[in-house]
Structures are given as structure tokens and as C-alpha cells.
Design a protein around this motif. Structure first.
Motif, mmCIF file in Angstrom:
data_model
loop_
_atom_site.group_PDB
_atom_site.id
_atom_site.type_symbol
_atom_site.label_atom_id
_atom_site.label_comp_id
_atom_site.label_asym_id
_atom_site.label_seq_id
_atom_site.Cartn_x
_atom_site.Cartn_y
_atom_site.Cartn_z
ATOM 1 N N ASN A 24 0.832 -1.197 0.000
ATOM 2 C CA ASN A 24 0.000 0.000 0.000
ATOM 3 C C ASN A 24 0.871 1.254 0.000
ATOM 4 N N GLY B 266 -7.193 -1.297 1.293
ATOM 5 C CA GLY B 266 -8.518 -1.342 1.896
ATOM 6 C C GLY B 266 -8.600 -0.855 3.330
ATOM 7 N N THR B 267 -7.453 -0.595 3.973
ATOM 8 C CA THR B 267 -7.467 -0.125 5.359
ATOM 9 C C THR B 267 -6.125 0.516 5.700
ATOM 10 N N GLU B 268 -6.005 1.020 6.914
ATOM 11 C CA GLU B 268 -4.784 1.678 7.363
ATOM 12 C C GLU B 268 -3.674 0.662 7.643
ATOM 13 N N GLU C 198 -12.362 -6.576 3.731
ATOM 14 C CA GLU C 198 -12.142 -5.510 2.751
ATOM 15 C C GLU C 198 -10.719 -5.543 2.181
ATOM 16 N N VAL C 199 -9.828 -6.305 2.803
ATOM 17 C CA VAL C 199 -8.457 -6.455 2.313
ATOM 18 C C VAL C 199 -8.205 -7.864 1.777
ATOM 19 N N VAL D 189 -3.686 -1.262 10.978
ATOM 20 C CA VAL D 189 -4.665 -2.350 11.016
ATOM 21 C C VAL D 189 -4.105 -3.570 10.278
ATOM 22 N N LEU E 125 -10.703 -9.135 8.261
ATOM 23 C CA LEU E 125 -10.550 -7.957 7.413
ATOM 24 C C LEU E 125 -10.942 -8.269 5.963
#
Length: 83
Positions: A9, A47-49, A33-34, A52, A31
Motif C-alpha cells: 500500500n 482497503g485499510t490503514e 475488505e483487504v 490495522v 478484514l
């Protein structure tokens, strides 16, 4: 020779070693979304920080998922520390 796949990322890179994966689905359930094994690529780290990602990847029971921090990652916990 083992396979390694890298998904970045920009701050951190998730390294997946399929030969070690026990398919516990902890990453997917935690998770989605990832991590989505139904699409290609199955890991989408945008999809996230990053913090995380580090937390979820460090809980991988087989060690098939690990994190490599990029040179630009600042203020993030040490990704080599596993829970």
C-alpha cells in the motif's frame, strides 16, 4: 523454491507465502475488505490503514502472512514483532 507474493500500500508490504498457509481464514474473517480469496488479487492492502494491516497480519497462525515496512513508513509499530 517457495513462492512469495508481495502486496503493497506504499507504507507496508504484505508478504504471502502460500506454501505455509493453513487456510484458517482468520485474515478473511477479520478484514474482508483487504483479504478476499474469491477475487484476484486476493489481497488489496489499500482497503485499510497500515496499522490495522500490521495487527491482522501479525495474528496469522501459520506465519504465511508477514509485513515488510517500506522506508517511508514512520510512526508504525515494528512489523516484525508477532503476537
Amino acid at each position: 523454491m517457495s513462492i512469495e507474493k508481495h502486496y503493497s500500500n506504499g507504507d507496508v508490504t504484505i508478504v504471502w507465502k502460500p506454501d505455509l498457509c493453513q487456510h484458517s481464514a482468520r485474515c478473511f474473517r477479520t478484514l474482508p475488505e483487504v483479504f478476499n480469496p474469491r477475487v484476484n488479487p486476493w489481497i488489496k492492502p489499500d482497503g485499510t490503514e497500515s496499522q490495522v494491516l500490521i495487527s491482522v497480519v501479525s495474528s496469522c497462525p501459520s506465519g504465511a502472512l508477514t509485513i515488510q515496512a517500506s522506508n517511508s513508513a514512520q510512526g508504525l509499530p515494528d512489523p516484525q514483532v508477532r503476537a
